[in-house]
Design an enzyme around this catalytic site. Structure first.
Site, mmCIF file in Angstrom:
data_model
loop_
_atom_site.group_PDB
_atom_site.id
_atom_site.type_symbol
_atom_site.label_atom_id
_atom_site.label_comp_id
_atom_site.label_asym_id
_atom_site.label_seq_id
_atom_site.Cartn_x
_atom_site.Cartn_y
_atom_site.Cartn_z
ATOM 1 N N CYS A 379 23.614 -6.602 50.050
ATOM 2 C CA CYS A 379 22.891 -7.768 50.646
ATOM 3 C C CYS A 379 24.516 -7.553 51.842
ATOM 4 O O CYS A 379 23.095 -7.413 52.799
ATOM 5 C CB CYS A 379 23.464 -8.904 50.404
ATOM 6 S SG CYS A 379 22.777 -10.112 50.627
ATOM 7 N N HIS A 503 21.050 -8.668 45.009
ATOM 8 C CA HIS A 503 22.422 -8.010 44.396
ATOM 9 C C HIS A 503 22.685 -7.930 43.182
ATOM 10 O O HIS A 503 21.983 -8.764 41.894
ATOM 11 C CB HIS A 503 23.247 -9.572 44.156
ATOM 12 C CG HIS A 503 23.754 -10.399 45.436
ATOM 13 N ND1 HIS A 503 25.140 -9.885 45.914
ATOM 14 C CD2 HIS A 503 22.990 -10.647 46.219
ATOM 15 C CE1 HIS A 503 25.204 -10.831 46.934
ATOM 16 N NE2 HIS A 503 23.827 -10.954 47.367
ATOM 17 N N GLU A 505 24.668 -6.440 40.680
ATOM 18 C CA GLU A 505 25.836 -6.966 40.518
ATOM 19 C C GLU A 505 24.911 -7.853 39.229
ATOM 20 O O GLU A 505 26.140 -7.964 37.670
ATOM 21 C CB GLU A 505 26.936 -6.997 40.740
ATOM 22 C CG GLU A 505 27.121 -8.345 41.510
ATOM 23 C CD GLU A 505 26.307 -8.360 43.000
ATOM 24 O OE1 GLU A 505 25.782 -7.230 43.102
ATOM 25 O OE2 GLU A 505 26.571 -9.335 43.649
HETATM 26 N N1 GLN Z 1 24.746 -13.721 55.731
HETATM 27 C C1 GLN Z 1 23.659 -12.983 55.170
HETATM 28 C C2 GLN Z 1 22.115 -13.358 54.979
HETATM 29 O O1 GLN Z 1 22.243 -14.708 54.861
HETATM 30 C C3 GLN Z 1 24.052 -11.919 53.701
HETATM 31 C C4 GLN Z 1 24.300 -12.880 52.568
HETATM 32 C C5 GLN Z 1 24.670 -11.923 51.530
HETATM 33 O O2 GLN Z 1 25.192 -10.964 51.319
HETATM 34 N N2 GLN Z 1 24.405 -12.980 49.933
HETATM 35 O O3 GLN Z 1 20.592 -13.218 54.896
#
Ligand code: GLN
Length: 534
Positions: A379, A503, A505
């Site tokens: 992410c 994600h 995970e």
């Molecule tokens: N802050 C980033 C976004 O909003 C990544 C978010 C995250 O890592 N969950 O795109």
């Protein structure tokens, strides 16, 4: 179909591992062929944990249908191998919001709105709705008995016994038996008092699970039985096992007959357990001879709960790779970042929000890329990879995400209007499961062994396609896409460097490690062997 409920409450102190215990009960019952569902009630006033800092709440767990939930739902998914949904977690905030909305709509026909029955009815109706999906529904109540905000919830679960019949409801109380070192004694008094508090409310626990540093002897179990009014065989012990061994807990409880007694009390018959694979996984851990070190590089390194699912996915990856994984938390704001990374055989750059630590995160990507250390970016981790690559491989000076620098000359990560809402904080991101098509020439494809995957998201910002050409011309690989949205990037001339906008995970399971985590650990093992030869 039978409809039974088990309510799990906690006493004495928080952080006793109520989520793991609840998940273990669910796993044991499921292993006997019963249809089980699990839910978590959080008595705080936030609508969901999505807006809370990881310091306050630990990780926010994201479900397939895009709910931002308590991290205990992660345990339920991992232990039971079932998918949770929005229905499986609710907060006091949601209950009051819906009661107040009904009041404004005139649905209470002029009545005075009260905690009993209006709030308690709202709580019970949500529990009963989940109850329709399973033979046995396990309900974990967050917080500790004695908390003011937990009272309406305890009252609601007390009423459940009257509503649906004594033989259909069971209360499990998890408490702490502290060990007093100076006296060399385990003490039952706090447990007696906590059960006393429950009795004042009208709940008599049927089963006590005692968390302690040391095993309880027979006398102590007898004492708990006597003072807490539960039969002696319904006093279970749960001695500390250490973070890497939590999958042994269902087996430890099974050996004390926990599921037998639950089924006896609830008048349920079932087949014998099917636990062979699980037992093999727990046993095999004792035999691993190698250890690889994986660095988790973030800014919440003091608070391990912030990376719960990532740690879980690494533990799952031990089994297919037959190696121990040692996790090293590396603070991205550390002055000696590159030195701190030197011992790592693999690096994870996890997700996050806010600009603190961003420059350090970009350096982590550059380090792993240039030193050819196996790397998984997640992410915000992927977004930092793109920033690093733009700055350091393509010469786009000060390239950034528009989340952190609105005036950057090169917004390689950008907010896409229409993709999500940035005017409000809660529940407004790209959330939950989305499909992704993998490029057949990618590392990701080799790991997943299929072209079409679906993974869970929680973010607002996206890869900016305006920079695709220049970045790919210098060796960035677009390895997975959902339509125009870039979901995975890799880099050329690196043995194993994968970064995902989603994600991974959240979908890893103890008996089915996520392919990207299993791949990272396998490569880390190769990397550590090579390092050893040098
Ligand atoms: N802050 C980033 C976004 O909003 C990544 C978010 C995250 O890592 N969950 O795109």
């Amino acid at each position: 179909m039978i409809r039974k409920f088990i309510f799990v409450t906690g006493g004495v102190v928080s952080s006793l591992g109520k989520g793991i215990t609840t998940a273990s009960i669910g796993m044991l019952l499921k292993s006997r062929g019963l249809k089980v569902n699990v839910m978590k009630i959080d008595p705080y006033l936030n609508i969901d944990p999505g807006t809370m800092s990881p310091y306050q709440h630990g990780e926010v767990y994201v479900t397939e249908d895009g709910a931002e939930t308590d991290l205990d739902l992660g345990y339920y998914e991992r232990f039971l191998d079932i998918n949770m949904s929005k229905m499986n977690n609710f907060t006091a905030g949601q209950i009051y919001e819906s009661v107040l909305r009904k009041e404004r709509n005139g649905e209470y026909l002029g009545k005075t709105i009260q905690v009993i029955p209006h709030v308690t009815n709202e709580i019970k109706s949500r529990i009963k709705k989940v109850g329709e999906t399973a033979e046995i529904t396990i309900v974990e109540l967050g917080g500790t008995v004695g908390d003011i905000e937990g009272l309406p919830f305890l009252e609601a679960i007390r009423q459940m016994k009257i509503d649906i019949g004594r033989e259909n409801v069971l209360y499990v109380h998890l408490t702490l038996i502290p060990y007093i070192r100076a006296a060399e004694e385990l003490k039952t008094k706090p447990t007696q008092q906590s059960v006393g508090k429950l009795r004042e409310i009208g709940i008599e626990p049927d089963i006590i699970i005692a968390r302690s540093e040391k095993p309880l002897n027979d006398d102590l179990k007898g004492k708990i039985s006597l003072f807490c009014n539960v039969t002696k065989d319904a006093v279970m012990e749960e001695v500390d096992v250490g973070a890497g061994n939590i999958y042994a807990i269902p087996l430890i409880l099974k050996n004390q007959g926990l599921d037998e007694i639950i089924l006896k009390y609830l008048h349920v018959t079932s087949r014998k357990h099917e636990l062979k694979k699980w037992e093999d996984m727990v046993e095999s851990k004792k035999k691993y001879k190698t250890t690889v070190e994986i660095a988790i590089t973030g800014k919440y390194t003091g608070l391990k709960d912030a990376y719960k699912s990532i740690c879980a996915a690494l533990i799952h990856s031990e089994y297919p790779n037959k190696t121990n994984v040692k996790i090293k938390y590396v603070d991205v704001e550390s002055k000696s970042l590159n030195d701190d990374l030197k011992t790592a055989d693999g690096i994870i750059l996890p997700g996050g929000f806010g600009d603190r630590g961003i420059e350090g995160k970009i350096k982590v990507s550059q380090y792993a890329r240039e030193k050819k250390v196996p790397f998984l970016g997640i992410c915000l981790g992927m977004q930092c990879v793109v920033m690093d690559f733009a700055r350091n491989a393509c010469g786009l000076k000060n390239a950034n995400s528009s989340e952190f620098d609105k005036n950057t000359p090169y917004p390689v990560i950008d907010y896409l209007p229409g993709q999500c809402d940035d005017t409000q904080k809660g529940g407004t991101m790209r959330l939950g499961g989305y499909p992704c098509i993998l490029s057949k020439k990618s590392i990701a494809y080799t790991e997943y062994k299929k072209e079409k995957i679906s993974e869970r998201h929680r973010h607002r910002y996206e890869f900016n396609n305006k920079y695709k050409e220049i970045l790919t011309s210098k060796g960035l690989v677009i390895a997975g896409q959902n339509g125009d949205l870039v979901e995975i990037v890799e880099v050329k001339n690196h043995p194993w460097f994968v970064a995902t906008q989603f994600h991974p995970e959240f979908k890893s399971r103890p008996l089915n490690a996520h392919p990207l985590f299993a791949g990272l650990v396998r490569e880390a093992l190769i990397f550590s062997k090579k390092k050893g030869k040098k």
